[in-house]
Design an enzyme around this catalytic site. Sequence first.
Site, PDB file in Angstrom:
ATOM      1  N   LYS A 153       0.865  -1.186   0.000  1.00 42.70           N
ATOM      2  CA  LYS A 153       0.000   0.000   0.000  1.00 42.70           C
ATOM      3  C   LYS A 153       0.906   1.242   0.000  1.00 42.70           C
ATOM      4  CE  LYS A 153      -4.376   1.550   1.883  1.00 42.70           C
ATOM      5  NZ  LYS A 153      -4.977   1.845   0.594  1.00 42.70           N
TER       6      LYS A 153
HETATM    7  N1  PXG Z   1      -7.537  -1.856  -3.498  1.00 43.14           N
HETATM    8  C1  PXG Z   1      -6.811  -0.721  -3.503  1.00 43.14           C
HETATM    9  C2  PXG Z   1      -5.845  -0.490  -4.594  1.00 43.14           C
HETATM   10  C3  PXG Z   1      -6.978   0.223  -2.478  1.00 43.14           C
HETATM   11  O1  PXG Z   1      -6.253   1.327  -2.495  1.00 43.14           O
HETATM   12  C4  PXG Z   1      -8.642  -1.230  -1.469  1.00 43.14           C
HETATM   13  C5  PXG Z   1      -8.424  -2.126  -2.514  1.00 43.14           C
HETATM   14  C6  PXG Z   1      -9.574  -1.608  -0.352  1.00 43.14           C
HETATM   15  O2  PXG Z   1      -8.829  -1.975   0.797  1.00 43.14           O
HETATM   16  P1  PXG Z   1      -9.397  -1.801   2.265  1.00 43.14           P
HETATM   17  O3  PXG Z   1      -8.334  -2.342   3.132  1.00 43.14           O
HETATM   18  O4  PXG Z   1      -9.652  -0.330   2.472  1.00 43.14           O
HETATM   19  O5  PXG Z   1     -10.645  -2.594   2.342  1.00 43.14           O
HETATM   20  C7  PXG Z   1      -7.922  -0.012  -1.456  1.00 43.14           C
HETATM   21  C8  PXG Z   1      -8.181   0.980  -0.373  1.00 43.14           C
HETATM   22  C9  PXG Z   1     -10.212   6.145  -0.941  1.00 43.14           C
HETATM   23  C10 PXG Z   1      -8.921   5.444  -0.922  1.00 43.14           C
HETATM   24  O6  PXG Z   1     -10.183   7.384  -1.053  1.00 43.14           O
HETATM   25  C11 PXG Z   1      -8.821   4.102  -0.566  1.00 43.14           C
HETATM   26  C12 PXG Z   1      -7.597   3.464  -0.625  1.00 43.14           C
HETATM   27  C13 PXG Z   1      -6.523   4.201  -1.039  1.00 43.14           C
HETATM   28  C14 PXG Z   1      -6.642   5.519  -1.369  1.00 43.14           C
HETATM   29  C15 PXG Z   1      -7.817   6.158  -1.316  1.00 43.14           C
HETATM   30  O7  PXG Z   1     -11.255   5.477  -0.875  1.00 43.14           O
HETATM   31  N2  PXG Z   1      -7.340   2.119  -0.336  1.00 43.14           N
END
Ligand code: PXG
Length: 302
Positions: A153
């Site tokens: 991430k």
């Molecule tokens: N895939 C990617 C590429 C992500 O960045 C998720 C899946 C979902 O993961 P989680 O752990 O949150 O269930 C993400 C989540 C936003 C935002 O504004 C979200 C993410 C990164 C940047 C912005 O919603 N990550």
Amino acid sequence: MDKEPLIYVDGKFVDKSKAVVSVFDHGLLYGDGIFEGIRAYNGTVFRLVDHINRLYDSAKSLRLKIPLTKHEMTEAVLETMRKNQLRDAYIRLVVTRGTGDLGVDPALCKSPTTFIIAEPMASILGPREPKAMKMIVSSYRRDAVDATSHQVKSLNYMNSILAKMEANSAGADDAILLDHRGFVSEASVTNIFLVKDGKLVTPSSAAGILHGITRDRIIRLCSDLGLEVEQRDVTPFELTVADEVFVVGTKSELAAVVTISGGKVGTGGVGPITKNLYQEFSRIVQRPEEGTPVYEAEAESV
Ligand code: PXG
């Protein structure tokens, strides 16, 4: 003037207008850093332990030495919530490589920069129906697992940003990205599921997806409900003939996908399994045992 929000920056709490990082920070110059997007529901930080563990895994894979222990980082997140007197919030936790010189070499960066922002944010989950989204399949491919993989991430989101811009131009809400082999990976910032004949399918890590914490919780919810979930390679064809498609992520929570590149998903409405999972998930996030309590009185009563 109203009191400004307080931002955690390297161990201190500073006013939002004074919360700054150096223009020599490699997080800014090269995207060299990592982050977590976290939610709190009613005074409980949802799955904080999972987010902290993922942050430290991202750090390990980039050989970025976070100057805080996991316990100290957890406390810093909770204290940021407390300082801003928040109960329902979105938390952004960022650790960069720190300040260096105008060269890409991380070895020249002295120490990582850590900051934590917590802003009020209400859940869109509820007893009724999830949001219905129109998606496209992006012409950009997800970064390969042996490139700037989304399994880390990291602060490098250009791949998602390009796909999002393509969706904006097409008048869609978001984009689904295929991996370099042509299999479905994920959407710009959410993981994806499809439903076919009562069974769920979601891409496996071979597609270079982020191991989403929401995805993980939804898979466990399905197993509790007796719904089968296959984690495997998913072809674009399968999306076109799915009965239901939905996406999950911390910020978006759970949203239905009703069209893909102009074609209807199933009947073009929110499907029954998506709706049921949405309603179940809206109850799950409110449970204190699903996270870490922010305020002491609640910690004692749990
Ligand atoms: N895939 C990617 C590429 C992500 O960045 C998720 C899946 C979902 O993961 P989680 O752990 O949150 O269930 C993400 C989540 C936003 C935002 O504004 C979200 C993410 C990164 C940047 C912005 O919603 N990550």
